[in-house]
Scaffold this motif. Structure first.
Motif, short mmCIF file in Angstrom:
data_model
loop_
_atom_site.label_atom_id
_atom_site.label_comp_id
_atom_site.label_asym_id
_atom_site.label_seq_id
_atom_site.Cartn_x
_atom_site.Cartn_y
_atom_site.Cartn_z
N GLY A 101 16.80 68.86 98.75
CA GLY A 101 15.45 68.79 98.21
C GLY A 101 15.21 69.62 96.96
O GLY A 101 14.11 69.64 96.43
N LEU A 137 13.63 62.94 94.81
CA LEU A 137 13.86 61.55 94.43
C LEU A 137 12.95 61.21 93.25
O LEU A 137 11.76 61.55 93.25
CB LEU A 137 13.58 60.62 95.61
CG LEU A 137 14.49 60.78 96.82
CD1 LEU A 137 14.09 59.80 97.91
CD2 LEU A 137 15.95 60.59 96.46
N GLU A 196 15.40 56.77 93.40
CA GLU A 196 14.22 56.82 94.27
C GLU A 196 14.51 56.17 95.62
O GLU A 196 13.62 56.06 96.46
CB GLU A 196 13.05 56.14 93.56
CG GLU A 196 12.64 56.88 92.30
CD GLU A 196 11.58 56.17 91.50
OE1 GLU A 196 10.98 55.20 92.01
OE2 GLU A 196 11.33 56.59 90.36
N ASP A 197 15.74 55.75 95.81
CA ASP A 197 16.17 55.02 97.00
C ASP A 197 16.48 56.00 98.15
O ASP A 197 17.49 56.69 98.13
CB ASP A 197 17.40 54.18 96.66
CG ASP A 197 17.87 53.30 97.79
OD1 ASP A 197 17.36 53.42 98.92
OD2 ASP A 197 18.78 52.48 97.53
N LYS A 198 15.61 56.04 99.15
CA LYS A 198 15.80 56.93 100.30
C LYS A 198 17.05 56.58 101.10
O LYS A 198 17.71 57.46 101.65
CB LYS A 198 14.57 56.90 101.21
CG LYS A 198 13.35 57.54 100.60
CD LYS A 198 12.16 57.48 101.53
CE LYS A 198 10.93 58.05 100.84
NZ LYS A 198 9.75 58.00 101.69
N GLU A 199 17.38 55.31 101.15
CA GLU A 199 18.59 54.87 101.87
C GLU A 199 19.84 55.41 101.18
O GLU A 199 20.80 55.80 101.83
CB GLU A 199 18.63 53.34 101.95
CG GLU A 199 19.68 52.80 102.86
CD GLU A 199 19.49 53.16 104.34
OE1 GLU A 199 20.50 53.26 105.04
OE2 GLU A 199 18.33 53.35 104.77
N LYS A 200 19.82 55.44 99.85
CA LYS A 200 20.94 55.98 99.08
C LYS A 200 21.10 57.47 99.39
O LYS A 200 22.22 57.95 99.56
CB LYS A 200 20.72 55.77 97.58
CG LYS A 200 21.89 56.17 96.73
CD LYS A 200 23.07 55.27 97.01
CE LYS A 200 24.27 55.65 96.18
NZ LYS A 200 25.46 54.89 96.53
N LEU A 201 19.99 58.18 99.49
CA LEU A 201 20.02 59.59 99.84
C LEU A 201 20.66 59.80 101.21
O LEU A 201 21.52 60.66 101.39
CB LEU A 201 18.60 60.17 99.83
CG LEU A 201 18.44 61.62 100.28
CD1 LEU A 201 19.10 62.57 99.30
CD2 LEU A 201 16.97 61.94 100.44
N LYS A 202 20.28 58.97 102.16
CA LYS A 202 20.85 59.04 103.51
C LYS A 202 22.36 58.79 103.47
O LYS A 202 23.14 59.49 104.11
CB LYS A 202 20.16 58.01 104.41
CG LYS A 202 20.67 57.98 105.82
CD LYS A 202 19.98 56.89 106.63
CE LYS A 202 20.68 56.71 107.95
NZ LYS A 202 20.47 55.41 108.54
#
Length: 122
Positions: free
Chosen positions: A24, A28, A74-80
């Motif tokens: 963090g 994103l 900005e892709d939360k899935e990419k972060l995961k």
């Protein structure tokens, strides 16, 4: 940042940026430093900084808006996925090292539970 001579510098910087995204420190969609500022921050060659952003774009970790700069995905899935990939890599190295020391799966699990409990009490 202290660099490991056995791993290319650009990969080490990419991993450091990934850690900042995961924990963090970089949000994103946040604007990343310019290539020149990145080179200054990590004390690396500006060409290396540009390579870092090209590699990160290829991995879809960031994107560039012409004239505005480079931004974190900005892709939360990419972060995961990044988080799971980095965790998997750490675990692979850890497990291989423990196997070389002769630990069984059961011993390893017991040691992890014990250490985890000790670290959470602090």
């Amino acid at each position: 940042m202290e660099f490991d001579n056995n791993i290319p510098i650009y990969i080490q910087v990419i991993n450091d940026i990934k850690k900042d995204i995961i924990n963090g420190a970089l949000a994103l969609g946040e604007k990343l430093p310019s290539g020149r500022d990145l080179a200054y921050k990590y004390k690396i060659n500006p060409n290396t900084a540009n390579r870092i952003y090209k590699e990160m774009e290829a991995e879809e970790i960031c994107y560039t808006k012409r004239g505005l700069g480079t931004f974190v995905t900005e892709d939360k899935e990419k972060l995961k996925n990044i988080r799971e990939e980095m965790a998997g890599s750490l675990l692979d190295s850890f497990i291989e090292g423990m196997k070389q020391l002769g630990f069984t799966k059961e011993e390893l699990i017991h040691l992890l539970e014990h250490k985890y409990d000790l670290n959470t009490k602090q």
